[in-house]
Write a protein that holds these residues in place. Structure first.
Motif, PDB file in Angstrom:
ATOM      1  N   ARG A 137       0.777  -1.350   0.118  1.00  0.00           N
ATOM      2  CA  ARG A 137      -0.137  -0.069   0.150  1.00  0.00           C
ATOM      3  C   ARG A 137       0.865   1.248   0.004  1.00  0.00           C
ATOM      4  O   ARG A 137       0.375   2.424   0.148  1.00  0.00           O
ATOM      5  N   GLY A 138       2.206   0.963  -0.310  1.00  0.00           N
ATOM      6  CA  GLY A 138       3.045   2.305  -0.331  1.00  0.00           C
ATOM      7  C   GLY A 138       3.177   2.852   1.036  1.00  0.00           C
ATOM      8  O   GLY A 138       3.099   2.087   2.060  1.00  0.00           O
ATOM      9  N   GLY A 139       4.299   3.767   1.099  1.00  0.00           N
ATOM     10  CA  GLY A 139       4.630   4.237   2.495  1.00  0.00           C
ATOM     11  C   GLY A 139       5.788   5.373   2.184  1.00  0.00           C
ATOM     12  O   GLY A 139       5.893   5.985   1.279  1.00  0.00           O
ATOM     13  N   ARG A 140       6.200   5.644   3.532  1.00  0.00           N
ATOM     14  CA  ARG A 140       7.205   6.936   3.567  1.00  0.00           C
ATOM     15  C   ARG A 140       8.306   6.650   4.304  1.00  0.00           C
ATOM     16  O   ARG A 140       8.245   6.134   5.272  1.00  0.00           O
ATOM     17  N   LEU A 141       9.321   6.846   3.601  1.00  0.00           N
ATOM     18  CA  LEU A 141      10.784   6.884   4.468  1.00  0.00           C
ATOM     19  C   LEU A 141      11.223   8.319   4.495  1.00  0.00           C
ATOM     20  O   LEU A 141      11.179   9.149   3.521  1.00  0.00           O
ATOM     21  N   ARG A 179       8.166   4.189  -8.297  1.00  0.00           N
ATOM     22  CA  ARG A 179       6.999   3.379  -8.813  1.00  0.00           C
ATOM     23  C   ARG A 179       6.176   2.620  -8.037  1.00  0.00           C
ATOM     24  O   ARG A 179       5.001   2.089  -8.351  1.00  0.00           O
ATOM     25  N   GLU A 180       6.545   2.378  -6.810  1.00  0.00           N
ATOM     26  CA  GLU A 180       5.924   1.510  -5.917  1.00  0.00           C
ATOM     27  C   GLU A 180       4.964   2.264  -4.818  1.00  0.00           C
ATOM     28  O   GLU A 180       4.412   1.556  -3.670  1.00  0.00           O
ATOM     29  N   GLY A 181       4.887   3.562  -5.023  1.00  0.00           N
ATOM     30  CA  GLY A 181       4.253   4.188  -4.210  1.00  0.00           C
ATOM     31  C   GLY A 181       4.853   4.485  -2.858  1.00  0.00           C
ATOM     32  O   GLY A 181       4.217   4.888  -1.690  1.00  0.00           O
ATOM     33  N   ILE A 182       6.214   4.488  -2.802  1.00  0.00           N
ATOM     34  CA  ILE A 182       7.100   4.723  -1.618  1.00  0.00           C
ATOM     35  C   ILE A 182       7.796   6.069  -1.913  1.00  0.00           C
ATOM     36  O   ILE A 182       8.474   6.109  -3.034  1.00  0.00           O
ATOM     37  N   THR A 183       7.701   6.964  -1.052  1.00  0.00           N
ATOM     38  CA  THR A 183       8.472   8.076  -1.043  1.00  0.00           C
ATOM     39  C   THR A 183       9.572   7.873  -0.179  1.00  0.00           C
ATOM     40  O   THR A 183       9.582   7.736   1.037  1.00  0.00           O
ATOM     41  N   LEU A 242       5.797  15.402   5.358  1.00  0.00           N
ATOM     42  CA  LEU A 242       6.332  14.781   4.429  1.00  0.00           C
ATOM     43  C   LEU A 242       5.660  13.032   4.462  1.00  0.00           C
ATOM     44  O   LEU A 242       5.710  12.332   3.607  1.00  0.00           O
ATOM     45  N   ALA A 243       5.327  12.669   5.718  1.00  0.00           N
ATOM     46  CA  ALA A 243       4.591  11.422   5.862  1.00  0.00           C
ATOM     47  C   ALA A 243       3.296  11.421   5.354  1.00  0.00           C
ATOM     48  O   ALA A 243       2.684  10.123   5.149  1.00  0.00           O
ATOM     49  N   SER A 244       2.577  12.719   5.049  1.00  0.00           N
ATOM     50  CA  SER A 244       1.236  12.615   4.769  1.00  0.00           C
ATOM     51  C   SER A 244       0.740  12.563   3.501  1.00  0.00           C
ATOM     52  O   SER A 244       1.863  12.843   2.610  1.00  0.00           O
ATOM     53  N   GLU A 245      -0.455  12.454   2.902  1.00  0.00           N
ATOM     54  CA  GLU A 245      -0.657  12.496   1.704  1.00  0.00           C
ATOM     55  C   GLU A 245      -0.577  13.700   0.902  1.00  0.00           C
ATOM     56  O   GLU A 245      -0.480  13.872  -0.181  1.00  0.00           O
ATOM     57  N   ASP A 246      -0.552  14.771   1.778  1.00  0.00           N
ATOM     58  CA  ASP A 246      -0.386  16.253   0.987  1.00  0.00           C
ATOM     59  C   ASP A 246       1.345  16.007   0.462  1.00  0.00           C
ATOM     60  O   ASP A 246       1.348  17.142  -0.519  1.00  0.00           O
ATOM     61  N   ALA A 247       1.971  15.358   0.646  1.00  0.00           N
ATOM     62  CA  ALA A 247       3.456  14.926   0.363  1.00  0.00           C
ATOM     63  C   ALA A 247       3.609  13.749  -0.606  1.00  0.00           C
ATOM     64  O   ALA A 247       4.512  13.519  -0.945  1.00  0.00           O
ATOM     65  N   ALA A 248       2.288  13.554  -1.123  1.00  0.00           N
ATOM     66  CA  ALA A 248       2.328  12.167  -1.931  1.00  0.00           C
ATOM     67  C   ALA A 248       3.367  12.189  -3.326  1.00  0.00           C
ATOM     68  O   ALA A 248       3.828  11.368  -3.721  1.00  0.00           O
ATOM     69  N   TYR A 249       3.474  13.590  -3.773  1.00  0.00           N
ATOM     70  CA  TYR A 249       4.089  13.920  -4.975  1.00  0.00           C
ATOM     71  C   TYR A 249       5.528  14.374  -4.792  1.00  0.00           C
ATOM     72  O   TYR A 249       6.297  15.170  -5.620  1.00  0.00           O
TER      73      TYR A 249
END
Length: 264
Positions: A137-141, A179-183, A242-249
């Motif tokens: 489901r993607g994620g954030r580092l 491309r895996e939805g991981i930022t 940065l962990a939020s959906e507001d920073a998805a791009y």
């Protein structure tokens, strides 16, 4: 209700270096916004951070971990999954600094600083990516760099090198997993009112002149456009963004949080 309250409900967040300072502030902020937090450090006082979050109504647990030890890092993420479910956000914040003239700096100083600040980020990112991929489901580092990832300062060549390394690692991983939805992003804190900066003030003050405790830091703070040292909460605001959906791009970026001290 604030517009950010509950935005991390159902999310699992791992924060290393969370026994004090920036890491503890980040953990508390995520908890206030609904995340389940595994706080980690190499000292027992991290247990107090978790206990305080629980006392305030949050979900948290603690885990003692040496981020330079691959087996310990694997166990850290095992614990996060066992207690709270799949990892969604991982904040690589554990770090160390020593300050010395080059002729007094030891090989051990160099190795320890590089191992914790750069290798530790690598090992945690490697494990976090594996876990995030497994749930799909993607994620954030989010990685802690430093103002010294922008500009090395005197008497800390090992620390500057370790933090420049964090920026390069962040950019490389961001390209690999985008491309895996991981930022993958990093941040550069400036002068922040923490225990580490109390050490910095004393150690640099001794080498740069006859400064009394607090004098050198106060002198440097006067050079910050915003004319104050930062707080852990200042940093936590950026990290949770940065962990939020507001920073998805947003990925592969390194953002200064320093009151305008370094503008780049």
């Amino acid at each position: 209700m604030s517009k950010t309250e509950g935005r991390f409900s159902g999310k699992t967040v791992v924060v290393t270096g969370a026994s004090r300072g920036i890491g503890a502030a980040i953990a508390r902020r995520f908890a206030r916004e609904g995340a389940a937090i595994l706080v980690s450090a190499n000292e027992a006082r991290v247990e107090e951070v978790a206990a305080a979050i629980v006392h305030e109504g949050g979900r948290a647990a603690s885990f003692l971990c040496d981020v330079t030890d691959k087996a310990a890092v694997t166990a850290l993420y095992d614990a996060a999954e066992a207690q709270f479910g799949g990892v969604d956000v991982s904040v690589q914040n554990a770090g160390v600094i020593t300050i010395a003239k080059i002729e007094d700096m030891t090989e051990a100083d160099w190795d320890t600083t590089m191992d914790v600040n750069t290798k530790g980020v690598f090992l945690c990112c490697q494990e976090a990516i594996r876990r995030i991929r497994s749930h799909g489901r993607g994620g954030r580092l989010i990685n802690t760099a430093s103002g010294q990832a922008r500009q090395g300062f005197i008497y800390t060549p090992h620390y500057a090198a370790s933090k420049f390394g964090v920026v390069g690692l962040t950019q490389s991983l961001a390209k690999e997993v985008a491309r895996e939805g991981i930022t993958v992003n990093a941040f550069c804190p400036g002068i922040i009112d923490t225990d580490m900066w109390a050490y910095n003030d004393a150690a640099w003050g001794k080498l740069l002149g006859s400064y009394e405790p607090g004098e050198l830091m106060a002198e440097w703070v006067r050079g910050i456009p915003m004319a104050r040292a930062g707080s852990g909460e200042d940093v936590a605001g950026l990290v949770t963004f940065l962990a939020s959906e507001d920073a998805a791009y947003i990925t592969g970026q390194t953002i200064n949080v320093d009151g305008g001290l370094i503008m780049s």
